[in-house]
Write a protein that holds these residues in place. Structure first.
Motif, PDB file in Angstrom:
ATOM      1  N   SER B  46       0.828  -1.205   0.000  1.00 29.79           N
ATOM      2  CA  SER B  46       0.000   0.000   0.000  1.00 29.79           C
ATOM      3  C   SER B  46       0.860   1.251   0.000  1.00 29.79           C
ATOM      4  O   SER B  46       0.501   2.246  -0.624  1.00 29.79           O
ATOM      5  N   PHE B  47       2.039   1.203   0.667  1.00 34.37           N
ATOM      6  CA  PHE B  47       2.904   2.388   0.639  1.00 34.37           C
ATOM      7  C   PHE B  47       3.385   2.663  -0.780  1.00 34.37           C
ATOM      8  O   PHE B  47       3.403   3.808  -1.232  1.00 34.37           O
ATOM      9  N   LEU B  75       2.303   9.359   4.953  1.00 36.67           N
ATOM     10  CA  LEU B  75       2.702   9.302   6.364  1.00 36.67           C
ATOM     11  C   LEU B  75       2.120   8.049   7.034  1.00 36.67           C
ATOM     12  O   LEU B  75       2.829   7.313   7.724  1.00 36.67           O
ATOM     13  N   SER B  76       0.817   7.777   6.784  1.00 28.49           N
ATOM     14  CA  SER B  76       0.205   6.592   7.374  1.00 28.49           C
ATOM     15  C   SER B  76       0.884   5.327   6.866  1.00 28.49           C
ATOM     16  O   SER B  76       1.156   4.406   7.638  1.00 28.49           O
ATOM     17  N   GLY B  77       1.137   5.282   5.534  1.00 30.77           N
ATOM     18  CA  GLY B  77       1.755   4.091   4.967  1.00 30.77           C
ATOM     19  C   GLY B  77       3.127   3.825   5.568  1.00 30.77           C
ATOM     20  O   GLY B  77       3.470   2.683   5.908  1.00 30.77           O
ATOM     21  N   ILE B 254       0.754  13.572  17.361  1.00 32.16           N
ATOM     22  CA  ILE B 254       1.141  14.977  17.489  1.00 32.16           C
ATOM     23  C   ILE B 254       1.355  15.589  16.110  1.00 32.16           C
ATOM     24  O   ILE B 254       0.838  16.667  15.801  1.00 32.16           O
ATOM     25  N   THR B 255       2.098  14.902  15.232  1.00 34.56           N
ATOM     26  CA  THR B 255       2.324  15.478  13.894  1.00 34.56           C
ATOM     27  C   THR B 255       1.008  15.615  13.148  1.00 34.56           C
ATOM     28  O   THR B 255       0.756  16.637  12.521  1.00 34.56           O
ATOM     29  N   ARG B 256       0.182  14.557  13.200  1.00 34.59           N
ATOM     30  CA  ARG B 256      -1.064  14.607  12.438  1.00 34.59           C
ATOM     31  C   ARG B 256      -1.945  15.748  12.930  1.00 34.59           C
ATOM     32  O   ARG B 256      -2.440  16.551  12.148  1.00 34.59           O
ATOM     33  N   ASN B 475       6.288  15.678   2.616  1.00 35.28           N
ATOM     34  CA  ASN B 475       5.311  16.533   1.944  1.00 35.28           C
ATOM     35  C   ASN B 475       3.966  16.510   2.653  1.00 35.28           C
ATOM     36  O   ASN B 475       3.327  17.552   2.800  1.00 35.28           O
ATOM     37  N   VAL B 476       3.533  15.309   3.086  1.00 34.10           N
ATOM     38  CA  VAL B 476       2.244  15.215   3.766  1.00 34.10           C
ATOM     39  C   VAL B 476       2.247  16.098   5.009  1.00 34.10           C
ATOM     40  O   VAL B 476       1.280  16.808   5.294  1.00 34.10           O
ATOM     41  N   ILE B 477       3.382  16.073   5.766  1.00 31.53           N
ATOM     42  CA  ILE B 477       3.409  16.844   7.007  1.00 31.53           C
ATOM     43  C   ILE B 477       3.450  18.339   6.709  1.00 31.53           C
ATOM     44  O   ILE B 477       2.792  19.129   7.365  1.00 31.53           O
TER      45      ILE B 477
END
Lengths: 111, 490
Positions: B46-47, B75-77, B254-256, B475-477
């Motif tokens: 999935s990643f 990030l989740s992956g 925390i990051t999310r 990038n997501v963060i």
């Protein structure tokens, strides 16, 4: 506003108990009080004075309370039940091992 | 759709284990190895599939702002890969280690429940759902800390349970305040309305979440439970707690929440930097004075969490890159060090560094892998820990904070001193020891595979691999607005 202040006071009672009490059972009860304050807070901001239950009847729309926080509180009550049961089970085992409920005497881990 | 499988597989495994295991642990081992191996493969697939995009699964087909959604972005992956990789090695390691404590299937069921909770926290896009999954993971963790049934373990588990429940109540109140201000629980929808909120509400919510999730991450003022819980638990559980649980429940949330949902308020970034630096230094010193193998490692975990918080707090692309990379590295080498500690404890029956010695001949795999992990954690060049610490230090200099860079280097030296204490006193001291038990194949496989990842892990920042592996996560963060658009904009 008074209601929110009272709710906060209830929360502070719980915090005081967790920090200041030395008896394990009283610490568990204090965590329960903190949880009740949190639940009460969730219910309070959803409550509207004079509003009805959120079910539409006969096309007439009157002010309604927000039902979602009540659903959240049900979930959180179940979670708190689990926490309390787990904590009590741990305390029973701690009593068997140490022979005391006094947190100041249960200190084999340090450093 | 792949997303619900990450929650369904471990949950079904936990259920089946309790159902069919009987009195033996064979089915527990088989099912949990199969489940975690399947999830590792799924996580890697999935990643690679996500590749910078976002996949959304609407549970029960309720449309997006109303229902609960599972959100898989880079990030989740990335977090899923870390969690399931460490979980697979931990289960392989557990087979011999847990038989030592008695043949019991309940361990594997609890382990799978903890995995369910962590995968759920990583994937969910709904803030209350995150709270529920967090509680699932925590309950299993409390029980697993007390698994060995000794007095110290109950004491540590009770302390952990009290701290964990109090911090969960803080998070619940924070969710309540956020809901009363935004009238929604979907994280992307909250992020959409956050710019219209008064800064005072952001301060309240941020403060409550910082207290709650900071306690879960065990950053320095909130760290009191960690050394007890992580050193008392069975070794594979210590490595799960130190390697991934504090990162998933602490750092990831925390990051999310602070970056993607609350739009990275500047005051909290400063707080992250301050907490991170305090954690690096003080727990670095505290680690050196320990004589218990696992307690020393637990203190050093706090110090490494400090590095990650420091990198996040800098909030420059380079700082985030270092933090994200250090998160992966720390999960690998800290788990490996805890496996080493566990196998020393199993073979010799003690963790006291003064009573160990001459392990090079007795436990060649353990002492060899522990050298690799020690060099990696203290940041010696060819290993992965060097690159992530270097990136964080360079990021601190580039952000105009040379003092922080100096403190980070000092922290690295403290870590080096702590692990050299393990090497000199613990493993190579001139004390004769009597082995009680042989270390089996499974434990060795777990240690060797993590050691190999320690050596090749540094390649993740190599040009070419970095663009695929780490840059999408950064990038997501950093692209906070994009989270709202990719989740809601369809």
């Amino acid at each position: 506003m008074t209601v929110y202040l009272l709710c906060f006071a209830l929360f502070l009672v719980g915090v005081y108990g967790v920090i200041a009490k030395r008896d394990l059972i009283k610490i568990i009860l204090s965590i329960g009080i903190m949880g009740y304050a949190a639940n009460l807070f969730l219910i309070l901001f959803a409550y509207k004075h004079g509003a009805t239950f959120p079910i539409l009847t006969g096309g007439k729309v009157s002010p309604m309370v927000d039902p979602l926080p009540q659903a959240l509180v049900l979930t959180s009550i179940v979670i708190e039940l689990g926490t309390t049961a787990l904590l009590v089970a741990l305390v029973v085992r701690l009593f068997q091992k140490y022979g005391t409920f006094d947190i100041a005497k249960i200190r084999r881990l340090r450093g | 759709m792949m997303l619900p499988l990450f929650i369904i597989i471990p949950l079904i495994a936990a259920f089946l284990i309790t159902l069919i295991a009987g009195k033996k642990d064979v089915w527990g081992i088989v099912l949990s190895v199969v489940a975690s191996a399947a999830m590792l493969i799924l996580a890697v697939i999935s990643f690679l599939n996500v590749n910078g995009e976002t996949i959304i699964y609407e549970m029960g087909n309720w449309k997006m702002p109303f229902g609960i959604a599972l959100v898989l972005d880079s990030l989740s992956g990335y977090m899923l890969i870390i969690v399931n990789l460490v979980a697979l090695t931990a289960i392989i390691y557990s087979i011999q280690y847990i038989r030592h404590l008695g043949q019991d299937f309940k361990y594997y069921a609890l382990f799978m429940l903890m995995l369910t909770g962590m995968n759920g926290v990583i994937l969910t896009g709904d803030i209350f759902n995150l709270y529920v999954f967090m509680e699932i993971a925590l309950f299993a963790a409390f029980a697993l800390v007390a698994y060995g049934c000794r007095a110290e373990e109950y004491e540590a588990a009770f302390k952990y349970a009290v701290m964990g429940s109090v911090s969960s109540i803080f998070i619940l109140i924070g969710i309540g305040v956020l809901y009363s201000a935004t009238s929604t629980l979907t994280m992307a929808r909250i992020a959409q309305t956050v710019p219209n909120l008064s800064p005072q509400i952001i301060l309240w919510v941020g403060g409550l979440f910082l207290a709650g999730f900071g306690l879960k991450a065990a950053a320095m003022p909130f760290h009191a439970w960690l050394p007890d819980a992580h050193s008392s638990a069975p070794a594979p559980i210590s490595s799960m707690l130190s390697g991934v649980l504090i990162k998933v429940l602490g750092i990831y949330t925390i990051t999310r929440i602070f970056f993607n949902v609350l739009d990275a308020p500047a005051v909290f970034l400063t707080i992250f930097i301050v907490i991170g630096t305090i954690s690096i230094l003080i727990s670095g010193f505290l680690a050196i004075i320990q004589w218990d193998f696992k307690r020393l490692l637990a203190y050093s975990s706090i110090s490494q969490i400090g590095y990650i918080l420091l990198g996040i707090g800098l909030a420059t692309p380079l700082g985030i890159l270092g933090a994200v990379f250090h998160l992966f590295n720390h999960a690998i080498f800290k788990s490996l060090l805890f496996y080493d500690a566990g196998s020393v404890e199993l073979a010799l029956g003690t963790r006291d560094l003064q009573k160990l010695g001459k392990l090079g001949k007795l436990l060649p795999v353990t002492s060899g892998t522990s050298i690799i992990a020690s060099l990696a954690i203290s940041g010696i060049p060819p290993f992965n820990g060097f690159f992530s610490k270097l990136i964080i230090i360079i990021a601190a200099i580039a952000a105009g904070q040379p003092v922080l860079a100096l403190l980070a280097i000092l922290g690295s030296i403290l870590t080096l001193a702590a692990v050299m204490k393990i090497q000199c006193y613990g493993l190579r001291q001139d004390v004769d020891v009597e082995p009680r038990e042989k270390i089996g194949l499974g434990m060795n496989i777990a240690m060797i595979s993590l050691a190999i990842i320690c050596i090749v892990g540094g390649l993740l920042v190599a040009p070419g691999i970095r663009e695929v592996a780490l840059d999408p996560v950064v990038n997501v963060i950093l692209e906070k607005a994009e989270y709202v658009q990719t989740v809601l904009g369809r």
